[in-house]
Design a protein around this motif. Structure first.
Motif, mmCIF file in Angstrom:
data_model
loop_
_atom_site.group_PDB
_atom_site.id
_atom_site.type_symbol
_atom_site.label_atom_id
_atom_site.label_comp_id
_atom_site.label_asym_id
_atom_site.label_seq_id
_atom_site.Cartn_x
_atom_site.Cartn_y
_atom_site.Cartn_z
ATOM 1 N N HIS B 9 0.756 -1.310 -0.154
ATOM 2 C CA HIS B 9 -0.073 -0.004 0.040
ATOM 3 C C HIS B 9 0.661 1.268 0.107
ATOM 4 C CE1 HIS B 9 -3.702 -2.387 1.732
ATOM 5 N NE2 HIS B 9 -3.869 -2.234 0.520
ATOM 6 N N ARG B 10 2.059 1.302 0.586
ATOM 7 C CA ARG B 10 2.783 2.403 0.614
ATOM 8 C C ARG B 10 3.461 2.459 -0.289
ATOM 9 N NH1 ARG B 10 7.922 4.051 4.216
ATOM 10 N NH2 ARG B 10 7.944 6.185 3.130
ATOM 11 N N ALA B 13 0.807 4.131 -2.729
ATOM 12 C CA ALA B 13 1.037 5.568 -2.583
ATOM 13 C C ALA B 13 2.094 6.376 -2.847
ATOM 14 C CB ALA B 13 0.733 5.633 -1.008
ATOM 15 N N VAL B 14 3.397 5.896 -2.712
ATOM 16 C CA VAL B 14 4.347 6.662 -3.192
ATOM 17 C C VAL B 14 4.379 6.657 -4.704
ATOM 18 C CG1 VAL B 14 7.182 6.180 -3.652
ATOM 19 C CG2 VAL B 14 5.894 5.799 -1.217
ATOM 20 N N ARG B 16 1.715 6.549 -6.627
ATOM 21 C CA ARG B 16 0.914 7.802 -7.186
ATOM 22 C C ARG B 16 1.346 9.175 -7.013
ATOM 23 N NH1 ARG B 16 -4.287 5.279 -5.815
ATOM 24 N NH2 ARG B 16 -4.053 3.562 -7.535
ATOM 25 N N ILE B 17 2.156 9.542 -5.964
ATOM 26 C CA ILE B 17 2.776 10.729 -5.745
ATOM 27 C C ILE B 17 3.885 11.121 -6.746
ATOM 28 C CG2 ILE B 17 3.937 12.493 -4.006
ATOM 29 C CD1 ILE B 17 2.131 10.717 -1.916
ATOM 30 N N GLU B 18 4.914 9.935 -6.806
ATOM 31 C CA GLU B 18 6.100 10.183 -7.823
ATOM 32 C C GLU B 18 6.053 10.053 -9.206
ATOM 33 O OE1 GLU B 18 8.705 11.320 -6.281
ATOM 34 O OE2 GLU B 18 8.294 11.168 -4.264
ATOM 35 N N ARG B 21 6.412 13.076 -11.588
ATOM 36 C CA ARG B 21 7.592 13.865 -11.424
ATOM 37 C C ARG B 21 8.649 13.073 -12.021
ATOM 38 N NH1 ARG B 21 9.826 17.237 -7.729
ATOM 39 N NH2 ARG B 21 7.854 18.120 -6.720
ATOM 40 N N PRO B 60 12.207 7.993 -1.386
ATOM 41 C CA PRO B 60 11.752 7.150 -2.191
ATOM 42 C C PRO B 60 11.709 7.584 -3.707
ATOM 43 C CG PRO B 60 9.896 7.621 -0.944
ATOM 44 C CD PRO B 60 11.170 8.133 -0.305
ATOM 45 N N PHE B 110 9.817 21.078 -12.474
ATOM 46 C CA PHE B 110 8.556 20.248 -12.330
ATOM 47 C C PHE B 110 7.181 20.623 -12.948
ATOM 48 C CE2 PHE B 110 5.284 18.339 -9.401
ATOM 49 C CZ PHE B 110 5.318 17.250 -10.049
ATOM 50 N N GLY B 111 6.970 21.934 -12.681
ATOM 51 C CA GLY B 111 5.996 22.617 -13.205
ATOM 52 C C GLY B 111 5.709 22.372 -14.670
ATOM 53 N N LEU B 114 5.387 18.651 -15.931
ATOM 54 C CA LEU B 114 4.072 18.370 -15.775
ATOM 55 C C LEU B 114 3.089 18.831 -16.816
ATOM 56 C CD1 LEU B 114 2.417 18.860 -12.174
ATOM 57 C CD2 LEU B 114 2.323 17.065 -13.607
ATOM 58 N N ARG B 222 -8.787 15.655 -9.670
ATOM 59 C CA ARG B 222 -7.460 15.788 -9.052
ATOM 60 C C ARG B 222 -6.738 16.243 -10.541
ATOM 61 N NH1 ARG B 222 -7.176 10.507 -6.285
ATOM 62 N NH2 ARG B 222 -8.794 10.881 -4.958
ATOM 63 N N THR B 226 -4.617 19.644 -10.956
ATOM 64 C CA THR B 226 -3.575 19.862 -11.499
ATOM 65 C C THR B 226 -3.213 20.730 -12.702
ATOM 66 O OG1 THR B 226 -2.741 17.548 -10.934
ATOM 67 C CG2 THR B 226 -1.525 18.566 -12.687
#
Lengths: 133, 421
Positions: B9-10, B13-14, B16-18, B21, B60, B110-111, B114, B222, B226
């Motif tokens: 699960h972790r 989650a990582v 999804r976030i990473e 990027r 991570p 990063f912007g 994206l 979401r 963004t």
């Protein structure tokens, strides 16, 4: 699902009125907030003035009794919050881990109760009231 | 929960976030979106193998980036072994493997990454299915099985769509660049269209037990936020957020316990999500403040807002709805909008007015196979007491309906009008 990330800075309970964070800390937080925005998860965030500028209203005696801050008996007080919209508690925790917080700060992650979480009898009360969450 | 589940699960989650990027940074430095996506997935696989044993690294994101870069160098080395290009390449990437701690990009980079990712995943050379799958994968961090489950298609189909999409991008030599200013508007519109498609895919489903569907709606919101963080002065981005929030507010109220759809008029409005409505109305106000009241999404949001503001169905402001449909028909002419306008007219002025407004649509070839046209017509004829015509219209609608539940419903209505002999 919505979560609140509650920022709890140690020592903030007795901070003098008008205490402000260091500019460098603010700059780091702005970068973090921008990251939350780019990820599309940020619904809102705010910082709070210290308890010395606020008050507590207790109801132990039946009606509200006001005590001005700071409050001698409390150690953990809020310094601010983020409201985020993510897919799971694991994601909310992962976002909290990424926060550029200092060694004296704690973030508590809590899920927001949605109307759909309530059982039917509570929904009925909320509905009857005409002002829901 | 067992330790391995907790770590999985972790990692999810990582990821999804990473994912955005990571893929954005790789695509920029490799100048190859397809390769970037591939090595990012390899890094995820490596994380799933390594982290449960060695633990999740302190940073991570940096671990994933370093792992993906090493993989890219391996692939490129093999591909360029015959030439001397790989020396050049290694020179270019000499900083890459030095230190894990530096393996991140600045916020500005990063912007832009994206934005480039959004534009490439929603590129008009791709089919709609491909755009949706690619967007969910690279921007939403969804895995192939998750996307397959959400769209009720086999995993192999989704994998195929992504492979084909990357091939098309390579063949058409689509570069990982921002579009020229003259194209920005249309490319942004294409991105918003993909977001709304994802939302509707989640919203249209009525099988209430499948948790992947609401997840698609949340994911679309979401993605829209963004885009908002990168193009906040575009009123249609606010308009789309408003539209999705207002529609999502009815999520819980629009099906009954057995999963059957409940029409707007019959919905228990106390089950509408007030927080979602509040966010929707605020976004609509933003769109209007940016001079975007006549955008197609803003107008649709304004229509949804008419319902959100009415505490009861009887209290709906039909005059405003008719006026909004008239404006929407000017901005985005479509016979379906005319049909909706006719329904609103009937609510405002009675069934005959609605029927009159429907008349030109009966000649419209694009409406020939659309079951809702005879469906609405049947309803108006029934209210006028023209029961034989109404029955014929419902039967015609049933013959055109693609959905078994809807067909059943229309045949029931036709049968209820059969004269008792």
């Amino acid at each position: 699902m919505r979560f609140m990330m509650l920022m709890i800075p140690r020592g903030y309970d007795q901070a003098a009125p008008g205490t402000m964070p260091e500019p460098e800390a603010v700059r780091r937080m702005m970068v973090y907030n921008r990251e939350l925005q780019h990820a599309g998860v940020l619904l809102g965030c705010d910082g709070l003035h210290p308890p010395s500028m606020g008050a507590r209203i207790s109801f132990a005696e039946g009606k509200g009794r006001v005590v001005d801050g700071p409050f001698a008996e409390s150690r953990e007080v809020l310094g601010g919050y983020w409201m985020i919209d993510v897919g799971s508690l694991a994601e909310a925790i992962e976002w909290a881990r990424r926060c550029p917080a200092g060694p004296d700060e704690i973030i508590e992650v809590r899920q927001v109760q949605e109307l759909a979480d309530f059982p039917q009898e509570i929904r009925a009360v909320v509905a009857g009231d005409g002002i829901s969450a | 929960m067992p330790v391995t589940d907790a770590i999985r699960h972790r990692i999810e989650a990582v990821w999804r976030i990473e994912a955005p990027r990571l893929i954005g940074s790789l695509a920029r430095t490799l100048r190859d979106f397809g390769l970037a996506e591939e090595v990012a997935q390899d890094a995820l696989v490596a994380a799933l193998e390594t982290w449960p044993i060695k633990g999740v690294p302190e940073r991570p994101g940096a671990w994933l980036l370093t792992t993906a870069r090493r993989r890219a160098i391996d692939i490129l080395r093999h591909a360029t072994l015959a030439t001397r290009k790989h020396e050049l390449l290694e020179h270019d990437m000499s900083g890459w493997t030095q230190s894990d701690d530096n393996a991140t990009d600045t916020e500005d980079e990063f912007g832009d990454d994206l934005l480039r990712l959004i534009f490439i995943a929603c590129h008009p050379v791709l089919s709609t299915d491909a755009r949706v799958a690619l967007t969910l994968r690279v921007l939403g961090g969804l895995t192939t099985p998750e996307i397959a489950r959400a769209f009720l298609v086999p995993e192999a189909t989704v994998a195929q769509r992504i492979v084909r999409a990357k091939k098309v991008l390579a063949e058409k030599q689509v570069s990982f660049e921002l579009p020229p200013p003259a194209e920005l508007g249309s490319r942004l519109a294409s991105a918003l269209e993909v977001v709304y498609l994802i939302f509707n895919e989640g919203y249209a489903a009525t099988s209430g037990d499948d948790w992947m569907r609401p997840l698609l709606c949340a994911q679309a919101l979401r993605l829209a936020r963004t885009i908002l963080s990168l193009a906040g002065d575009e009123p249609e981005v606010h308009g789309l957020i408003a539209l999705m929030e207002l529609q999502a507010s009815r999520f819980a109220a629009r099906v009954d316990a057995a999963g059957r759809p409940i029409l707007l008029a019959a919905q228990d409005r106390s089950r509408w999500d007030a927080a979602s409505i509040r966010r929707g109305l605020a976004a609509l106000a933003h769109a209007e403040a940016l001079d975007g009241a006549d955008g197609s999404y803003a107008l649709q949001a304004a229509l949804a807002a008419c319902h959100a503001r009415a505490e009861q169905h009887d209290a709906t402001d039909w005059a405003r709805i008719v006026a909004l449909y008239t404006r929407l028909a000017n901005v985005a002419p479509s016979p379906v909008i005319q049909l909706n306008r006719a329904v609103a007219l009937a609510m405002r002025d009675g069934p005959q007015a609605g029927l009159d407004a429907l008349a030109p649509l009966l000649e419209e070839p694009r409406m020939a196979g659309y079951h809702l046209l005879p469906g609405v017509r049947g309803d108006l004829l029934e209210r006028l007491g023209r029961l034989d015509e109404a029955r014929a219209a419902f039967e015609q609608a049933a013959a055109l309906a693609g959905n078994a539940r809807e067909r059943e419903f229309l045949l029931e209505r036709a049968a209820s009008l059969r004269p008792v002999s």
